[in-house]
Design a protein around this motif. Structure first.
Motif, PDB file in Angstrom:
ATOM      1  N   GLN A  39       0.844  -1.187   0.000  1.00  0.00           N
ATOM      2  CA  GLN A  39       0.000   0.000   0.000  1.00  0.00           C
ATOM      3  C   GLN A  39       0.879   1.236   0.000  1.00  0.00           C
ATOM      4  O   GLN A  39       1.655   1.459   0.933  1.00  0.00           O
ATOM      5  CB  GLN A  39      -0.926   0.005   1.218  1.00  0.00           C
ATOM      6  CG  GLN A  39      -1.957   1.104   1.184  1.00  0.00           C
ATOM      7  CD  GLN A  39      -3.053   0.904   2.207  1.00  0.00           C
ATOM      8  OE1 GLN A  39      -2.931   0.122   3.142  1.00  0.00           O
ATOM      9  NE2 GLN A  39      -4.159   1.602   2.027  1.00  0.00           N
ATOM     10  N   PRO A  41       1.178   5.510  -0.217  1.00  0.00           N
ATOM     11  CA  PRO A  41       0.384   6.609   0.347  1.00  0.00           C
ATOM     12  C   PRO A  41      -0.719   7.055  -0.598  1.00  0.00           C
ATOM     13  O   PRO A  41      -0.475   7.278  -1.791  1.00  0.00           O
ATOM     14  CB  PRO A  41       1.432   7.715   0.549  1.00  0.00           C
ATOM     15  CG  PRO A  41       2.717   6.999   0.702  1.00  0.00           C
ATOM     16  CD  PRO A  41       2.621   5.793  -0.195  1.00  0.00           C
ATOM     17  N   GLY A  42      -1.925   7.145  -0.073  1.00  0.00           N
ATOM     18  CA  GLY A  42      -3.042   7.613  -0.866  1.00  0.00           C
ATOM     19  C   GLY A  42      -3.618   6.598  -1.834  1.00  0.00           C
ATOM     20  O   GLY A  42      -4.505   6.937  -2.628  1.00  0.00           O
ATOM     21  N   LYS A  43      -3.137   5.382  -1.777  1.00  0.00           N
ATOM     22  CA  LYS A  43      -3.613   4.347  -2.708  1.00  0.00           C
ATOM     23  C   LYS A  43      -4.207   3.171  -1.944  1.00  0.00           C
ATOM     24  O   LYS A  43      -3.959   2.985  -0.756  1.00  0.00           O
ATOM     25  CB  LYS A  43      -2.472   3.875  -3.606  1.00  0.00           C
ATOM     26  CG  LYS A  43      -1.948   4.935  -4.554  1.00  0.00           C
ATOM     27  CD  LYS A  43      -1.009   4.345  -5.583  1.00  0.00           C
ATOM     28  CE  LYS A  43      -0.576   5.391  -6.583  1.00  0.00           C
ATOM     29  NZ  LYS A  43       0.319   4.808  -7.620  1.00  0.00           N
ATOM     30  N   GLU A  44      -4.954   2.365  -2.685  1.00  0.00           N
ATOM     31  CA  GLU A  44      -5.541   1.171  -2.114  1.00  0.00           C
ATOM     32  C   GLU A  44      -4.459   0.108  -1.898  1.00  0.00           C
ATOM     33  O   GLU A  44      -3.444   0.082  -2.611  1.00  0.00           O
ATOM     34  CB  GLU A  44      -6.600   0.609  -3.059  1.00  0.00           C
ATOM     35  CG  GLU A  44      -7.839   1.457  -3.219  1.00  0.00           C
ATOM     36  CD  GLU A  44      -8.730   1.357  -1.996  1.00  0.00           C
ATOM     37  OE1 GLU A  44      -9.264   2.411  -1.585  1.00  0.00           O
ATOM     38  OE2 GLU A  44      -8.883   0.230  -1.463  1.00  0.00           O
ATOM     39  N   ARG A  45      -4.703  -0.769  -0.942  1.00  0.00           N
ATOM     40  CA  ARG A  45      -3.820  -1.916  -0.756  1.00  0.00           C
ATOM     41  C   ARG A  45      -3.982  -2.847  -1.953  1.00  0.00           C
ATOM     42  O   ARG A  45      -5.115  -3.212  -2.310  1.00  0.00           O
ATOM     43  CB  ARG A  45      -4.160  -2.645   0.543  1.00  0.00           C
ATOM     44  CG  ARG A  45      -3.153  -3.687   0.939  1.00  0.00           C
ATOM     45  CD  ARG A  45      -3.419  -4.185   2.353  1.00  0.00           C
ATOM     46  NE  ARG A  45      -3.311  -3.123   3.341  1.00  0.00           N
ATOM     47  CZ  ARG A  45      -3.341  -3.323   4.656  1.00  0.00           C
ATOM     48  NH1 ARG A  45      -3.461  -4.559   5.131  1.00  0.00           N
ATOM     49  NH2 ARG A  45      -3.257  -2.306   5.479  1.00  0.00           N
TER      50      ARG A  45
END
Length: 123
Positions: A39, A41-45
């Protein structure tokens, strides 16, 4: 109680290599799939790779295929992720996880998660 503990994350230059480890405890993992997710920063896992604990069959995300290798040591109850030719876009927190079944490539299928280890790739 299942515990998963990742290690091995660090700062590395682009083109370099790292090996992540995940020590698993609390049960036997026969009949389980073990996976790596990440994951940024600012993104989906997102899914990275998975391995069937019994059979050793593997599956990879297209973004890491040919660069990353997932493996496991059944005797040590440890999961590994060998990462080669690292790119800045590989920067993320990497998590190991466990799921019941033969194959699992989405985060929703996984029952147990580690706390994560930070991988940072500098350009």
């Amino acid at each position: 109680q299942v515990q998963l503990e990742e290690s091995g994350g660090e700062l590395v230059q682009a083109g370099g290599s790292l090996r992540l480890s995940c020590a698993a405890s609390g049960r036997t993992f026969n009949g389980y799939v073990m996976g790596w997710f990440r994951q940024a920063p600012g993104k989906e896992r997102e899914f990275v790779a998975e391995i069937n604990w019994n059979y050793g069959t593997t599956y990879y995300a297209d973004s890491v295929k040919g660069r990353f290798t997932i493996s496991r040591d059944n005797a040590k109850n440890t999961l590994y992720l060998q990462m080669n030719s690292l790119k800045p876009e590989d920067t993320a927190v990497y998590y190991c996880a466990a799921a019941r079944g033969r194959i699992a490539t989405t985060k929703y299928e996984y029952d147990y998660w580690g706390q994560g280890t930070q991988v940072t790739v500098s350009s």
